[in-house]
Design a protein around this motif. Structure first.
Motif, PDB file in Angstrom:
ATOM      1  N   ARG A 255      17.663  26.721  73.690  1.00 40.33           N
ATOM      2  CA  ARG A 255      16.661  26.829  74.724  1.00 40.33           C
ATOM      3  C   ARG A 255      15.022  27.301  74.964  1.00 40.33           C
ATOM      4  O   ARG A 255      14.752  26.609  75.171  1.00 40.33           O
ATOM      5  N   THR A 256      14.894  28.429  73.579  1.00 46.43           N
ATOM      6  CA  THR A 256      13.620  28.427  74.294  1.00 46.43           C
ATOM      7  C   THR A 256      12.794  27.602  72.978  1.00 46.43           C
ATOM      8  O   THR A 256      11.273  26.658  73.108  1.00 46.43           O
ATOM      9  N   GLY A 257      13.605  26.361  71.961  1.00 51.17           N
ATOM     10  CA  GLY A 257      12.831  25.675  71.297  1.00 51.17           C
ATOM     11  C   GLY A 257      12.040  24.370  72.128  1.00 51.17           C
ATOM     12  O   GLY A 257      11.751  23.693  71.573  1.00 51.17           O
ATOM     13  N   ARG A 258      13.681  24.507  73.493  1.00 52.07           N
ATOM     14  CA  ARG A 258      13.340  23.399  74.363  1.00 52.07           C
ATOM     15  C   ARG A 258      12.166  23.553  75.157  1.00 52.07           C
ATOM     16  O   ARG A 258      11.408  23.048  75.488  1.00 52.07           O
ATOM     17  N   LEU A 259      12.722  24.496  75.271  1.00 58.22           N
ATOM     18  CA  LEU A 259      10.950  25.453  76.258  1.00 58.22           C
ATOM     19  C   LEU A 259       9.850  25.305  75.822  1.00 58.22           C
ATOM     20  O   LEU A 259       8.489  24.857  76.152  1.00 58.22           O
ATOM     21  N   LEU A 260       9.864  25.369  74.750  1.00 57.40           N
ATOM     22  CA  LEU A 260       8.831  25.589  73.736  1.00 57.40           C
ATOM     23  C   LEU A 260       7.865  23.900  73.570  1.00 57.40           C
ATOM     24  O   LEU A 260       6.413  23.590  73.676  1.00 57.40           O
ATOM     25  N   ARG A 261       9.110  22.984  73.480  1.00 54.06           N
ATOM     26  CA  ARG A 261       8.217  21.669  73.366  1.00 54.06           C
ATOM     27  C   ARG A 261       7.951  21.817  74.369  1.00 54.06           C
ATOM     28  O   ARG A 261       6.374  21.173  74.649  1.00 54.06           O
ATOM     29  N   ALA A 262       8.548  21.763  75.513  1.00 56.09           N
ATOM     30  CA  ALA A 262       8.246  21.713  76.524  1.00 56.09           C
ATOM     31  C   ALA A 262       6.086  21.715  77.154  1.00 56.09           C
ATOM     32  O   ALA A 262       5.726  21.381  77.749  1.00 56.09           O
ATOM     33  N   VAL A 263       6.430  23.521  76.507  1.00 54.37           N
ATOM     34  CA  VAL A 263       5.153  24.053  76.687  1.00 54.37           C
ATOM     35  C   VAL A 263       3.612  23.304  75.952  1.00 54.37           C
ATOM     36  O   VAL A 263       2.626  23.003  76.261  1.00 54.37           O
ATOM     37  N   LYS A 264       4.528  23.030  74.695  1.00 54.72           N
ATOM     38  CA  LYS A 264       3.487  22.486  73.605  1.00 54.72           C
ATOM     39  C   LYS A 264       3.174  20.907  74.354  1.00 54.72           C
ATOM     40  O   LYS A 264       1.711  20.201  74.324  1.00 54.72           O
ATOM     41  N   GLU A 265       3.724  19.937  74.563  1.00 50.69           N
ATOM     42  CA  GLU A 265       2.977  18.910  75.430  1.00 50.69           C
ATOM     43  C   GLU A 265       2.308  19.195  77.037  1.00 50.69           C
ATOM     44  O   GLU A 265       1.275  18.560  77.091  1.00 50.69           O
ATOM     45  N   ILE A 266       3.021  20.073  77.645  1.00 52.71           N
ATOM     46  CA  ILE A 266       1.512  20.612  78.155  1.00 52.71           C
ATOM     47  C   ILE A 266       0.501  21.336  78.447  1.00 52.71           C
ATOM     48  O   ILE A 266      -1.284  21.027  78.754  1.00 52.71           O
ATOM     49  N   SER A 267       0.059  21.734  76.477  1.00 54.13           N
ATOM     50  CA  SER A 267      -0.578  21.930  76.371  1.00 54.13           C
ATOM     51  C   SER A 267      -2.008  20.807  75.774  1.00 54.13           C
ATOM     52  O   SER A 267      -2.904  20.516  75.680  1.00 54.13           O
ATOM     53  N   LYS A 268      -1.220  19.667  75.760  1.00 56.34           N
ATOM     54  CA  LYS A 268      -1.809  18.779  75.259  1.00 56.34           C
ATOM     55  C   LYS A 268      -2.058  17.939  76.422  1.00 56.34           C
ATOM     56  O   LYS A 268      -3.200  16.894  76.401  1.00 56.34           O
ATOM     57  N   GLY A 269      -2.251  17.814  77.772  1.00 56.06           N
ATOM     58  CA  GLY A 269      -2.402  17.616  78.596  1.00 56.06           C
ATOM     59  C   GLY A 269      -1.260  16.621  79.262  1.00 56.06           C
ATOM     60  O   GLY A 269      -2.069  16.222  80.606  1.00 56.06           O
ATOM     61  N   ASN A 270       0.003  17.150  78.985  1.00 53.06           N
ATOM     62  CA  ASN A 270       1.040  15.857  79.267  1.00 53.06           C
ATOM     63  C   ASN A 270       1.550  16.672  80.442  1.00 53.06           C
ATOM     64  O   ASN A 270       2.490  17.483  80.724  1.00 53.06           O
ATOM     65  N   LEU A 271       0.765  16.493  81.764  1.00 51.94           N
ATOM     66  CA  LEU A 271       1.730  17.315  83.169  1.00 51.94           C
ATOM     67  C   LEU A 271       2.652  16.522  83.598  1.00 51.94           C
ATOM     68  O   LEU A 271       3.718  17.453  85.001  1.00 51.94           O
ATOM     69  N   ASP A 272       3.165  16.071  83.154  1.00 49.77           N
ATOM     70  CA  ASP A 272       4.610  15.158  83.954  1.00 49.77           C
ATOM     71  C   ASP A 272       5.550  15.386  82.720  1.00 49.77           C
ATOM     72  O   ASP A 272       6.999  14.444  83.167  1.00 49.77           O
ATOM     73  N   VAL A 273       5.577  16.236  81.881  1.00 48.54           N
ATOM     74  CA  VAL A 273       6.871  16.325  81.421  1.00 48.54           C
ATOM     75  C   VAL A 273       8.495  17.307  82.080  1.00 48.54           C
ATOM     76  O   VAL A 273       7.176  18.234  83.062  1.00 48.54           O
ATOM     77  N   GLU A 274       8.959  17.162  81.572  1.00 52.93           N
ATOM     78  CA  GLU A 274      10.370  17.393  82.231  1.00 52.93           C
ATOM     79  C   GLU A 274      10.445  18.851  81.874  1.00 52.93           C
ATOM     80  O   GLU A 274      10.968  18.339  80.641  1.00 52.93           O
ATOM     81  N   MET A 275      11.001  19.827  82.223  1.00 50.87           N
ATOM     82  CA  MET A 275      11.592  20.696  81.872  1.00 50.87           C
ATOM     83  C   MET A 275      13.373  20.795  81.254  1.00 50.87           C
ATOM     84  O   MET A 275      13.976  20.815  82.609  1.00 50.87           O
ATOM     85  N   SER A 276      13.586  20.941  80.707  1.00 52.82           N
ATOM     86  CA  SER A 276      15.229  20.485  80.443  1.00 52.82           C
ATOM     87  C   SER A 276      16.001  22.139  80.465  1.00 52.82           C
ATOM     88  O   SER A 276      16.716  22.125  79.762  1.00 52.82           O
ATOM     89  N   VAL A 277      15.005  22.899  80.232  1.00 52.94           N
ATOM     90  CA  VAL A 277      16.138  23.836  80.486  1.00 52.94           C
ATOM     91  C   VAL A 277      16.574  25.469  81.747  1.00 52.94           C
ATOM     92  O   VAL A 277      16.028  25.065  82.212  1.00 52.94           O
TER      93      VAL A 277
END
Length: 535
Positions: A255-277
């Motif tokens: 779960r933390t892995g999925r959350l971390l990948r989502a946060v990384k996407e946000i840090s790249k400027g992708n604000l449309d990323v969906e939280m799968s956790v």
């Protein structure tokens, strides 16, 4: 450190950032509310400023119209206009620049005499947020309107033989004094007051726009700073989340892995990323908080883009306004003179030993304008002088000014021209031909007198706020007098003009005319250009 303590610290951090985000959102909302209120107040003051000009301009039109026609409707409309200004009757909902034109065309009814909701223009201004400087300008404008109103009422009463008995009551009877009425409504003092009033209203609107523009800029800067702060908070929260994930990943790896990948996407400027956790524990709540923050950031970015777009639009409008101002300066002054002023010259005055001056006016213009009315008179002058403007450009002569129905051009200024006399003559012949042709299709007969003289003049730029390029000297006075003594639809020229043009142009037999200050002088009528085979 125990997991429970880690979780507690984690939640505390989230709460702090969420609270900061709410505070930032609140301040952003307040800044936007202030922007809307500022724009509304600016629009209200601008509208009321326009009402000042409407009261002045239409007061002038109704007063002049009544003096010219004795039409009681114009007197009544004048009183209704002043009652709206003074708050004696309510301002109509459709009130604006076109209102009185629509009333005159019977498209709208005249203002109702209902006093309900009536508020004077002065009271309306007092209800708004004016600075002391703006309020002083307003009072000066109102004082000028009062002064002009007294002159207008005095002129209208004089036109029907009524005069002030010394107490402000027009009960003294006498013969109508049209000369006094015309002097009051067309005199230099009245025209100066009218122009000064327009300048005051322009200054008031300019100051209001500048003040509210500064307020809006401050709001935008404040909002931009809030957005930056929000971004910094988001970045800080991201770093904290990553730190916690490193500690807790051995307990919640997937779960933390999925959350971390989502946060990384946000840090790249992708604000449309969906939280799968998902889940009801602390990690699930963290995912929800990050999702909410992402939405806020997205909204903030969209708001920032919108404000950037507005700023770019405002910058473009300012640039367009600058270009329009430069174009207006070139329309008012000759191109070379305008360039010299823009180059820093403060005093422009020169003597031109060889120039040709042309004057024209419409025969019987006062009676003609009274018969046509103000709007049709303006349309007529626009047609005639618009054509004259085209001809002046075609023949390379410089339009100096128009005063009422008088049109003045000069050849050889400001650019030296050896053929200045020929170019002015060609301009005059085409101008008189156009007037004759236009008169044949116009409902009323139109005739013009024209006069030309050549010699030495002085020329320069007058004024510091309102520029004008003008000529002076004996040649200017004589050219005007040749025009005044000319026969309708003829071009009367001096002997010096005939001498310069005798090889290429046709003239009438010479005759003598008495000119004021010059005595008896020889004159000629310019008839046309010689054909190629003419002797």
């Amino acid at each position: 450190m125990k997991l429970k303590t880690l979780f507690a610290l984690f939640f505390l951090t989230l709460l702090l950032f969420a609270g900061a985000n709410l505070v930032l959102a609140f301040f952003l909302g307040e800044a936007d509310k202030q922007r809307i209120e500022s724009e509304a107040r600016s629009a209200q003051i601008t509208t009321l400023s326009d009402d000042l000009t409407i009261s002045s301009q239409w007061g002038t039109r109704f007063a002049r119209g009544f003096v010219a026609t004795k039409d009681p409707v114009k007197w009544r409309n004048y009183n209704e206009l002043m009652d709206i200004f003074d708050g004696k009757i309510a301002r109509p909902a459709e009130y604006g620049w076109e209102y009185w034109d629509l009333v005159g065309a019977n498209i709208l009814a005249e203002p109702a005499s209902d006093k309900q909701g009536a508020v004077s223009l002065d009271s309306k201004f007092l209800q708004l947020d004016l600075t002391i400087e703006e309020f002083n300008i307003l009072k000066k404008a109102e004082d000028l309107i009062l002064k002009m109103t007294m002159a207008e009422r005095r002129a209208m009463h004089a036109a029907i033989g009524e005069f002030d008995d010394g107490t402000g009551v027009y009960i003294k009877k006498g013969k109508p004094d049209m000369a006094l009425a015309d002097k009051l409504l067309y005199g230099e003092g009245y025209l100066k007051d009218n122009g000064e009033l327009s300048k005051l209203v322009y200054d008031l609107k300019t100051r209001v726009r500048e003040r509210f523009r500064n307020i809006l800029n401050q709001n935008e800067q404040f909002a931009s700073q809030l957005i930056k702060t929000n971004i910094y908070l988001g970045g800080a929260l991201f770093l904290i989340v990553v730190a916690y994930m490193i500690v807790l990943q051995k307990y919640f790896f997937q779960r933390t892995g999925r959350l971390l990948r989502a946060v990384k996407e946000i840090s790249k400027g992708n604000l449309d990323v969906e939280m799968s956790v998902a889940g009801s524990d602390e990690i699930g709540e963290l995912a929800a908080a990050i999702g909410s923050m992402t939405k806020n950031l997205k909204c903030a970015f969209e708001s920032l883009k919108e404000k950037i777009s507005i700023s770019e639009k405002t910058a473009l409008e300012l640039d367009n306004e600058r270009m329009r101002s430069e174009k207006l300066l070139h329309n008012i002054l000759p191109a070379t003179i305008a360039q010299r002023l823009q180059g820093g010259e403060e005093v422009i005055a020169e003597v031109f030993p060889e120039v040709t001056v042309f004057f024209s006016d419409i025969v019987g213009f006062t009676e003609l304008s009274a018969r046509l009315g103000p709007h049709e008179t303006v349309n007529l002058l626009n047609v005639l002088f618009g054509k004259f403007d085209d001809l002046s450009e075609k023949h390379g002569v410089e339009k100096i000014k128009t005063i009422g129905d008088s049109y003045m051009v000069v050849g050889g200024i400001p650019n030296r021209d050896a053929l200045h006399c020929q170019h002015v003559a060609e301009f005059a012949l085409e101008a008189i031909a156009f007037v004759k042709n236009f008169s044949s299709i116009y409902p009323c007969a139109i005739e013009m007198r024209m006069g030309i003289h050549t010699g030495t003049v002085a020329a320069g730029v007058l004024g510091k706020k309102k520029f004008s390029y003008d000529l002076w000297g004996d040649v200017v006075n004589l050219a005007s007098r040749y025009e005044n003594s000319s026969t309708p639809n003829e071009i009367q020229v001096s002997e010096s003009v005939k001498i310069r043009l005798a090889d290429d142009f046709l003239f009438s037999e010479g005759f003598n005319v008495e000119l004021k200050g010059k005595g008896i002088v020889p004159c000629f009528y310019l008839l046309g250009k010689k054909t190629t085979g003419h002797a």
